[in-house]
Design a protein around this motif. Structure first.
Motif, PDB file in Angstrom:
ATOM      1  N   ASP A   1      61.548 -20.209  18.207  1.00 48.92           N
ATOM      2  CA  ASP A   1      60.203 -19.821  17.493  1.00 48.92           C
ATOM      3  C   ASP A   1      60.211 -20.042  16.117  1.00 48.92           C
ATOM      4  O   ASP A   1      59.433 -20.603  15.455  1.00 48.92           O
TER       5      ASP A   1
ATOM      6  N   LEU B   1      60.771 -23.809  15.061  1.00 48.53           N
ATOM      7  CA  LEU B   1      59.697 -24.520  15.440  1.00 48.53           C
ATOM      8  C   LEU B   1      58.437 -24.379  14.327  1.00 48.53           C
ATOM      9  O   LEU B   1      57.567 -25.063  13.889  1.00 48.53           O
TER      10      LEU B   1
ATOM     11  N   TYR C   1      56.847 -27.035  12.161  1.00 55.44           N
ATOM     12  CA  TYR C   1      55.287 -27.290  11.941  1.00 55.44           C
ATOM     13  C   TYR C   1      54.985 -27.524  10.579  1.00 55.44           C
ATOM     14  O   TYR C   1      54.431 -28.257  10.074  1.00 55.44           O
TER      15      TYR C   1
ATOM     16  N   ILE D   1      50.083 -20.268  13.636  1.00 51.16           N
ATOM     17  CA  ILE D   1      51.497 -20.877  13.256  1.00 51.16           C
ATOM     18  C   ILE D   1      52.434 -20.139  14.242  1.00 51.16           C
ATOM     19  O   ILE D   1      53.147 -20.991  14.880  1.00 51.16           O
ATOM     20  N   ARG D   2      52.530 -18.879  13.810  1.00 53.46           N
ATOM     21  CA  ARG D   2      53.743 -18.198  14.749  1.00 53.46           C
ATOM     22  C   ARG D   2      53.456 -18.061  16.070  1.00 53.46           C
ATOM     23  O   ARG D   2      54.345 -17.875  16.898  1.00 53.46           O
TER      24      ARG D   2
ATOM     25  N   PRO E   1      54.735 -21.657  18.648  1.00 50.25           N
ATOM     26  CA  PRO E   1      56.060 -21.943  19.484  1.00 50.25           C
ATOM     27  C   PRO E   1      56.045 -21.030  20.880  1.00 50.25           C
ATOM     28  O   PRO E   1      56.689 -21.319  21.820  1.00 50.25           O
ATOM     29  N   ARG E   2      55.342 -19.895  20.604  1.00 48.38           N
ATOM     30  CA  ARG E   2      55.171 -19.007  21.845  1.00 48.38           C
ATOM     31  C   ARG E   2      54.446 -19.604  22.942  1.00 48.38           C
ATOM     32  O   ARG E   2      54.729 -19.739  24.053  1.00 48.38           O
TER      33      ARG E   2
ATOM     34  N   ARG F   1      56.592 -22.142  24.524  1.00 46.88           N
ATOM     35  CA  ARG F   1      57.836 -21.446  25.305  1.00 46.88           C
ATOM     36  C   ARG F   1      57.253 -21.388  26.575  1.00 46.88           C
ATOM     37  O   ARG F   1      57.701 -21.631  27.770  1.00 46.88           O
TER      38      ARG F   1
ATOM     39  N   GLU G   1      57.912 -22.945  30.359  1.00 48.47           N
ATOM     40  CA  GLU G   1      58.294 -21.960  31.558  1.00 48.47           C
ATOM     41  C   GLU G   1      57.201 -22.319  32.822  1.00 48.47           C
ATOM     42  O   GLU G   1      57.643 -22.547  33.860  1.00 48.47           O
TER      43      GLU G   1
ATOM     44  N   ILE H   1      51.858 -30.793  17.743  1.00 47.66           N
ATOM     45  CA  ILE H   1      51.426 -30.083  16.808  1.00 47.66           C
ATOM     46  C   ILE H   1      52.524 -29.583  16.116  1.00 47.66           C
ATOM     47  O   ILE H   1      52.646 -29.487  14.542  1.00 47.66           O
ATOM     48  N   LEU H   2      53.613 -29.028  16.550  1.00 46.47           N
ATOM     49  CA  LEU H   2      54.699 -28.249  16.183  1.00 46.47           C
ATOM     50  C   LEU H   2      55.725 -29.554  15.423  1.00 46.47           C
ATOM     51  O   LEU H   2      56.604 -29.065  15.081  1.00 46.47           O
TER      52      LEU H   2
ATOM     53  N   MET I   1      57.620 -31.695  16.841  1.00 50.91           N
ATOM     54  CA  MET I   1      58.591 -31.967  17.734  1.00 50.91           C
ATOM     55  C   MET I   1      58.955 -33.219  17.922  1.00 50.91           C
ATOM     56  O   MET I   1      60.018 -33.908  18.517  1.00 50.91           O
TER      57      MET I   1
ATOM     58  N   LYS J   1      66.583 -29.693  21.930  1.00 53.19           N
ATOM     59  CA  LYS J   1      65.367 -29.333  22.887  1.00 53.19           C
ATOM     60  C   LYS J   1      63.959 -28.972  22.041  1.00 53.19           C
ATOM     61  O   LYS J   1      62.980 -29.066  22.450  1.00 53.19           O
ATOM     62  N   ASN J   2      64.494 -28.811  20.748  1.00 50.28           N
ATOM     63  CA  ASN J   2      63.215 -28.672  19.996  1.00 50.28           C
ATOM     64  C   ASN J   2      62.925 -29.622  18.890  1.00 50.28           C
ATOM     65  O   ASN J   2      62.411 -29.452  17.988  1.00 50.28           O
TER      66      ASN J   2
END
Lengths: 210, 210
Positions: A198, A201, A205, B11-12, B15-16, B19, B23, B77-78, B80, B106-107
């Motif tokens: 987290d 990433l 960003y 922004i924070r 990443p969640r 994630r 999943e 967006i992130l 990656m 992976k990131n």
């Protein structure tokens, strides 16, 4: 001190207050206005007053906050004076990093023991912390009052450790295994997951092309 | 994709989202409503719609989101998909844990090299990553395009590493040294500090007596 209506966002900011107040104290600052504290932390003064008002009355109009006093109060709010105890499962690289380099004591937590299956280290100590075999974990958790279980075992073992901790009534789980533990905690155990990704990433960003 | 007005809180959360969508995808879920996604993540549906609206239009009224598509969009967006590269300074326990167990790839981040002064490991590889002496860091950073510098050296060395990274134009610093780097970045370098204590103290708060 009532906590019933404190939002998660406020809870997350409290350790940052503690960190900044500690730095101010170390720098010899005796008192600070909510404006100045806000500027140092990137919040508005009113945000700070509002956050702290969740826990009581701090500071004085026209005087600001006593750094030492506010730091002590925040430490108290954060449970740092309750003598919390912890054990850690997994003495791999991350476990070693936490045992050796993270200062549990500075955060009011006493690390009682570490558990690992590696026969080469079972029975030894690392930074004064005894390393025990997981077979003895249940007995240890029953005989000792343990508030926090730190999980730094590989993903595949994390759920078993989590279940053992819940079983033994450990109230807090600090989970570094990067996997949801899916525990039936019935609301008694709190799980704090640390997700390194987290953080990476969010950085990714921020440095990306607009 | 405009980012100008995206708040730090949003922004924070991105990443969640990533994630959780990962999943869901792994679990074979093809589409999901903002309600269901919100429930899984502990947000309201309107929070989710509002967060995502910062970046464009996703999902369809009455249909919800395509999990795969939204995950791809969030990854984009992130940043990656920008081929970010990284180097790490400090191959102690934490450095080893990150190199060996954290999946940079992976990131979306490629770890190019690690730097450490220990003569026993300089010249070797760890998980395929070459370990070099810090004396060669400036040349390496000049000759290679490096987006992110990871700092896992002891506190006392962290600022020197930070200054070197800024000097060499590295845009992102992922700082585990638990010390403010106080860099003159002129706004070009972003520092993401990882404070383990913040996480432990939030847990400490949550398990404390009311």
């Amino acid at each position: 001190m009532r906590k019933t209506k404190v939002s998660n966002a406020v809870i997350r900011r409290m350790p940052r207050y503690y960190r900044h107040l500690t730095e101010l104290q170390t720098a010899g600052v005796a008192r600070i206005s909510s404006n100045a504290l806000g500027k140092a932390m990137g919040f508005t003064a009113s945000q700070i007053r509002q956050d702290l008002s969740c826990f009581g009355e701090f500071g004085q109009r026209g005087y600001g906050y006593s750094v030492e006093k506010l730091r002590d109060e925040v430490a108290d709010i954060l449970g740092m004076n309750e003598g919390h105890t912890a054990v850690i499962f997994g003495v791999g690289n991350l476990g070693r990093a936490l045992i050796g380099n993270f200062n549990f004591g500075k955060n009011g937590v006493r690390l009682l023991a570490a558990f690992d299956v590696d026969p080469r280290i079972v029975g030894t100590e690392l930074a004064g912390v005894p390393i025990l075999h997981p077979d003895s974990a249940r007995a240890f958790l029953t005989e000792n009052h343990v508030d926090i279980g730190v999980i730094t075992v590989p993903k595949g073992n994390a759920r078993d450790v989590g279940r053992l901790l819940v079983d033994c009534g450990v109230r807090g789980i600090w989970n570094f295994a990067n996997v949801e533990l899916d525990l039936d905690t019935s609301g008694n155990t709190v799980v704090e997951n640390v997700h390194f990704a987290d953080s990476l990433l969010a950085l990714s960003y921020m440095i990306s092309e607009e």
